[in-house]
Scaffold this motif. Sequence first.
Motif, PDB file in Angstrom:
ATOM      1  N   MET A   6      48.655  52.869  55.396  1.00  0.00           N
ATOM      2  CA  MET A   6      48.765  52.110  54.165  1.00  0.00           C
ATOM      3  C   MET A   6      48.632  50.612  54.417  1.00  0.00           C
ATOM      4  SD  MET A   6      49.211  52.432  50.972  1.00  0.00           S
ATOM      5  CE  MET A   6      49.724  51.561  49.560  1.00  0.00           C
ATOM      6  N   ALA A   7      49.218  50.124  55.495  1.00  0.00           N
ATOM      7  CA  ALA A   7      49.147  48.698  55.806  1.00  0.00           C
ATOM      8  C   ALA A   7      47.715  48.265  56.096  1.00  0.00           C
ATOM      9  CB  ALA A   7      50.047  48.372  56.989  1.00  0.00           C
ATOM     10  N   ASN A   8      46.923  49.162  56.694  1.00  0.00           N
ATOM     11  CA  ASN A   8      45.525  48.813  56.968  1.00  0.00           C
ATOM     12  C   ASN A   8      44.733  48.621  55.689  1.00  0.00           C
ATOM     13  OD1 ASN A   8      45.922  48.938  59.704  1.00  0.00           O
ATOM     14  ND2 ASN A   8      45.339  51.088  59.852  1.00  0.00           N
ATOM     15  N   LEU A   9      45.007  49.409  54.706  1.00  0.00           N
ATOM     16  CA  LEU A   9      44.322  49.277  53.427  1.00  0.00           C
ATOM     17  C   LEU A   9      44.775  48.023  52.690  1.00  0.00           C
ATOM     18  CD1 LEU A   9      42.384  50.569  51.403  1.00  0.00           C
ATOM     19  CD2 LEU A   9      44.321  51.799  50.475  1.00  0.00           C
ATOM     20  N   LEU A  10      46.011  47.663  52.850  1.00  0.00           N
ATOM     21  CA  LEU A  10      46.569  46.506  52.164  1.00  0.00           C
ATOM     22  C   LEU A  10      45.889  45.213  52.581  1.00  0.00           C
ATOM     23  CD1 LEU A  10      48.743  45.926  50.091  1.00  0.00           C
ATOM     24  CD2 LEU A  10      50.332  45.557  51.957  1.00  0.00           C
ATOM     25  N   TRP A  11      45.579  45.054  53.863  1.00  0.00           N
ATOM     26  CA  TRP A  11      44.949  43.806  54.302  1.00  0.00           C
ATOM     27  C   TRP A  11      43.527  43.688  53.768  1.00  0.00           C
ATOM     28  CZ3 TRP A  11      40.563  43.276  57.210  1.00  0.00           C
ATOM     29  CH2 TRP A  11      40.124  44.387  57.931  1.00  0.00           C
ATOM     30  N   TYR A  16      42.369  40.839  45.650  1.00  0.00           N
ATOM     31  CA  TYR A  16      43.339  40.555  44.592  1.00  0.00           C
ATOM     32  C   TYR A  16      43.483  39.047  44.363  1.00  0.00           C
ATOM     33  CZ  TYR A  16      47.831  40.354  42.187  1.00  0.00           C
ATOM     34  OH  TYR A  16      48.837  40.089  41.295  1.00  0.00           O
ATOM     35  N   ILE A  17      43.597  38.291  45.422  1.00  0.00           N
ATOM     36  CA  ILE A  17      43.740  36.835  45.311  1.00  0.00           C
ATOM     37  C   ILE A  17      42.481  36.215  44.719  1.00  0.00           C
ATOM     38  CG2 ILE A  17      43.976  34.711  46.660  1.00  0.00           C
ATOM     39  CD1 ILE A  17      45.906  36.295  48.475  1.00  0.00           C
ATOM     40  N   THR A  18      41.320  36.692  45.134  1.00  0.00           N
ATOM     41  CA  THR A  18      40.061  36.190  44.584  1.00  0.00           C
ATOM     42  C   THR A  18      39.989  36.445  43.081  1.00  0.00           C
ATOM     43  OG1 THR A  18      38.950  36.583  46.684  1.00  0.00           O
ATOM     44  CG2 THR A  18      37.557  36.360  44.747  1.00  0.00           C
ATOM     45  N   LEU A  19      40.352  37.626  42.650  1.00  0.00           N
ATOM     46  CA  LEU A  19      40.349  37.936  41.224  1.00  0.00           C
ATOM     47  C   LEU A  19      41.340  37.060  40.454  1.00  0.00           C
ATOM     48  CD1 LEU A  19      40.081  41.825  41.354  1.00  0.00           C
ATOM     49  CD2 LEU A  19      38.299  40.187  40.729  1.00  0.00           C
ATOM     50  N   LEU A  20      42.500  36.799  41.035  1.00  0.00           N
ATOM     51  CA  LEU A  20      43.461  35.906  40.386  1.00  0.00           C
ATOM     52  C   LEU A  20      42.898  34.495  40.241  1.00  0.00           C
ATOM     53  CD1 LEU A  20      46.916  36.824  41.962  1.00  0.00           C
ATOM     54  CD2 LEU A  20      46.161  37.194  39.616  1.00  0.00           C
ATOM     55  N   ILE A  21      42.255  33.997  41.276  1.00  0.00           N
ATOM     56  CA  ILE A  21      41.690  32.645  41.230  1.00  0.00           C
ATOM     57  C   ILE A  21      40.584  32.554  40.179  1.00  0.00           C
ATOM     58  CG2 ILE A  21      40.322  30.971  42.522  1.00  0.00           C
ATOM     59  CD1 ILE A  21      41.924  31.793  45.003  1.00  0.00           C
ATOM     60  N   ILE A  22      39.736  33.553  40.120  1.00  0.00           N
ATOM     61  CA  ILE A  22      38.610  33.505  39.192  1.00  0.00           C
ATOM     62  C   ILE A  22      39.038  33.715  37.744  1.00  0.00           C
ATOM     63  CG2 ILE A  22      36.486  34.689  38.516  1.00  0.00           C
ATOM     64  CD1 ILE A  22      35.954  35.195  41.468  1.00  0.00           C
ATOM     65  N   PHE A  23      39.877  34.706  37.478  1.00  0.00           N
ATOM     66  CA  PHE A  23      40.132  35.097  36.102  1.00  0.00           C
ATOM     67  C   PHE A  23      41.461  34.638  35.515  1.00  0.00           C
ATOM     68  CE2 PHE A  23      37.182  38.365  37.684  1.00  0.00           C
ATOM     69  CZ  PHE A  23      36.132  38.098  36.811  1.00  0.00           C
ATOM     70  N   VAL A  24      42.466  34.398  36.318  1.00  0.00           N
ATOM     71  CA  VAL A  24      43.788  34.093  35.773  1.00  0.00           C
ATOM     72  C   VAL A  24      44.105  32.606  35.815  1.00  0.00           C
ATOM     73  CG1 VAL A  24      46.257  34.553  35.992  1.00  0.00           C
ATOM     74  CG2 VAL A  24      44.622  36.382  36.392  1.00  0.00           C
TER      75      VAL A  24
END
Length: 67
Positions: free
Chosen positions: A1-6, A12-20
């Motif tokens: 699970m930790a491997n998928l998280l990285w 997720y951060i890129t989407l927050l920067i672009i859209f939020v």
Amino acid sequence: MANLLWLLLPLYITLLIIFVSGISILEKNSYFKLKNNLQYKEYLAKTSILIPWIGKKGLPKKLRNSN
């Protein structure tokens, strides 16, 4: 699970920067201030939102040919 998280966190951060926050607010304010400026319209047509030096059409020819 930790491997998928990285892998998912940068997306997720890129989407927050672009859209939020950040980019959307700045783009909206700039558009209302500069919508009649021809140079700004050219800039919008040529420039990517997140990574300006790549452009909307992909890598510049200079970088594509250097590989």
